[in-house]
Design a protein around this motif. Structure first.
Motif, PDB file in Angstrom:
ATOM      1  N   SER A  53      31.921  40.013  33.875  1.00 12.37           N
ATOM      2  CA  SER A  53      31.072  39.203  34.740  1.00 12.37           C
ATOM      3  C   SER A  53      29.763  38.852  34.042  1.00 12.37           C
ATOM      4  CB  SER A  53      30.771  39.950  36.042  1.00 12.37           C
ATOM      5  OG  SER A  53      31.961  40.223  36.748  1.00 12.37           O
ATOM      6  N   TYR A  59      29.646  40.924  39.411  1.00 14.79           N
ATOM      7  CA  TYR A  59      30.552  42.061  39.207  1.00 14.79           C
ATOM      8  C   TYR A  59      30.681  42.876  40.491  1.00 14.79           C
ATOM      9  CZ  TYR A  59      31.901  46.802  37.888  1.00 14.79           C
ATOM     10  OH  TYR A  59      32.506  48.038  37.846  1.00 14.79           O
ATOM     11  N   THR A  63      34.193  43.166  42.570  1.00 10.10           N
ATOM     12  CA  THR A  63      34.772  44.496  42.694  1.00 10.10           C
ATOM     13  C   THR A  63      34.941  44.878  44.160  1.00 10.10           C
ATOM     14  OG1 THR A  63      33.744  45.173  40.603  1.00 10.10           O
ATOM     15  CG2 THR A  63      34.511  46.922  42.049  1.00 10.10           C
ATOM     16  N   LEU A  81      43.176  44.779  41.730  1.00 10.03           N
ATOM     17  CA  LEU A  81      42.274  45.464  40.805  1.00 10.03           C
ATOM     18  C   LEU A  81      42.956  46.705  40.231  1.00 10.03           C
ATOM     19  CD1 LEU A  81      39.365  45.561  39.634  1.00 10.03           C
ATOM     20  CD2 LEU A  81      38.771  47.034  41.579  1.00 10.03           C
ATOM     21  N   SER A  84      37.799  49.058  36.905  1.00  5.12           N
ATOM     22  CA  SER A  84      36.528  48.363  36.737  1.00  5.12           C
ATOM     23  C   SER A  84      35.568  49.261  35.971  1.00  5.12           C
ATOM     24  CB  SER A  84      35.927  47.970  38.092  1.00  5.12           C
ATOM     25  OG  SER A  84      35.654  49.121  38.868  1.00  5.12           O
ATOM     26  N   SER A  85      34.644  48.644  35.244  1.00  4.98           N
ATOM     27  CA  SER A  85      33.664  49.370  34.442  1.00  4.98           C
ATOM     28  C   SER A  85      32.283  48.791  34.702  1.00  4.98           C
ATOM     29  CB  SER A  85      33.995  49.265  32.958  1.00  4.98           C
ATOM     30  OG  SER A  85      32.923  49.754  32.161  1.00  4.98           O
ATOM     31  N   LEU A  91      36.187  43.873  34.774  1.00  4.18           N
ATOM     32  CA  LEU A  91      37.246  44.107  35.748  1.00  4.18           C
ATOM     33  C   LEU A  91      38.585  43.855  35.079  1.00  4.18           C
ATOM     34  CD1 LEU A  91      34.855  42.207  37.373  1.00  4.18           C
ATOM     35  CD2 LEU A  91      36.120  43.223  39.256  1.00  4.18           C
ATOM     36  N   THR A  93      42.494  43.226  36.121  1.00  5.89           N
ATOM     37  CA  THR A  93      43.326  42.892  37.280  1.00  5.89           C
ATOM     38  C   THR A  93      44.734  42.498  36.842  1.00  5.89           C
ATOM     39  OG1 THR A  93      42.843  40.505  37.309  1.00  5.89           O
ATOM     40  CG2 THR A  93      41.283  41.962  38.437  1.00  5.89           C
ATOM     41  N   GLU A 208      34.086  36.214  42.413  1.00  4.83           N
ATOM     42  CA  GLU A 208      32.754  36.702  42.052  1.00  4.83           C
ATOM     43  C   GLU A 208      31.644  36.216  42.977  1.00  4.83           C
ATOM     44  OE1 GLU A 208      33.583  33.099  39.345  1.00  4.83           O
ATOM     45  OE2 GLU A 208      34.688  34.842  40.105  1.00  4.83           O
TER      46      GLU A 208
END
Length: 293
Positions: A53, A59, A63, A81, A84-85, A91, A93, A208
């Motif tokens: 993102s 983000y 998420t 999903l 995620s970090s 992300l 997916t 987003e």
């Protein structure tokens, strides 16, 4: 336009810890500098997308959407999903079958059905999530928040707008500030044909900008774009959605279209995008002529 963007090793390693060894990486970014998306293909042919993102806010929104609201659209109708970090704003997916409807040579019947199903999926999304607490407060204040940004956008537009257009948009912003209650829900936030996929079944991607908001905000991009060219696609979408917009929602949509047009005009000029600029100008012309619907 620059060449393909390479997937950083740290992100590739992170993805492989989540989904296993990756056999192929393809740059799937949009043609803009801050877009960073890669398609990952495992040896077994399973496809995934890794997206970084451009902003923490985006983000967080995507998420949240993928965890709490998007599953209501149904299996295969939106990405799932996998991981995620927050550290990397990344992300991971699943891939969704299909291609954007705007890029496909669809028959009129196929195009109608794609937009009808798109409306059905938006109805499911709008009913999802827990609209309580600060989420409701944010949604109830969204129209005033949109109106509050009008002066800045108008100042930036300057003489790109005629004096009568400045007056018109200021009046539309003021009408938003005093608009009565309208239905609220969890919106996609960027619902237009680029994010609507078709493979015989419709699916939405690109969450987003999703959030709790008046559901009329969902339809601004469509009303300023494809609905203006093809009113039958408006009928298709709202047929799938399950209802027409109320008179209050239609009025709010018109007001939001004016604000969106000025924002789009500024963005199109700043980024040298004649398509966006032309759509914005057409919306302003329709509003000035009183034919926006």
């Amino acid at each position: 336009m620059s060449g393909p963007k390479a997937l950083p090793t740290t992100l590739c390693n992170w993805a492989e810890r989540e989904i296993g060894a990756v056999d192929e990486v393809r740059d799937a970014s949009h043609p803009r500098e801050n877009s960073r998306v890669w398609e990952l293909v495992r040896a077994d042919g399973c496809r995934f997308y890794l997206k970084v993102s451009p902003q923490a806010r985006m983000y967080e929104r995507e998420t949240f959407a993928l965890r709490h609201a998007v599953p209501a659209m149904g299996a295969g109708r939106a990405p799932q999903l996998r991981a995620s970090s927050a550290e990397h704003l990344a992300l991971l997916t699943t891939a969704v079958p299909g291609s954007p409807v705007e890029a496909l040579p669809l028959t009129p019947a196929e195009e109608y059905e794609a937009h009808r199903q798109g409306g059905l999926l938006l109805a499911r999304l709008h009913a999802a999530g827990d609209l309580t607490g600060h989420w409701r407060v944010e949604a109830e204040g969204a129209l005033c928040a949109a109106a509050a940004g009008a002066d800045r956008q108008l100042e930036e537009a300057g003489d790109r707008l005629a004096p009568a257009e400045h007056t018109l948009v200021r009046d539309l912003a003021e009408q938003l500030r005093v608009a009565g209650p309208v239905p609220l829900g969890f919106i996609h936030g960027d619902a237009w044909p680029r994010n609507l996929l078709w493979s015989g079944w419709a699916a939405w991607v690109g969450f987003e900008r999703s959030r709790f908001a008046p559901v009329a905000q969902e339809f601004v991009q469509l009303a300023c774009g494809v609905w203006a060219d093809s009113p039958r696609l408006r009928s298709a979408c709202l047929s799938g959605y399950g209802r027409e917009l109320t008179p209050d929602e239609s009025h709010v949509l018109t007001c939001l279209a004016g604000l969106n047009a000025v924002s789009a005009l500024n963005w199109g000029e700043a980024h040298g995008d004649p398509r966006v600029t032309a759509h914005a100008r057409r919306t302003l012309d329709r509003l000035t002529a009183g034919v926006f619907a």
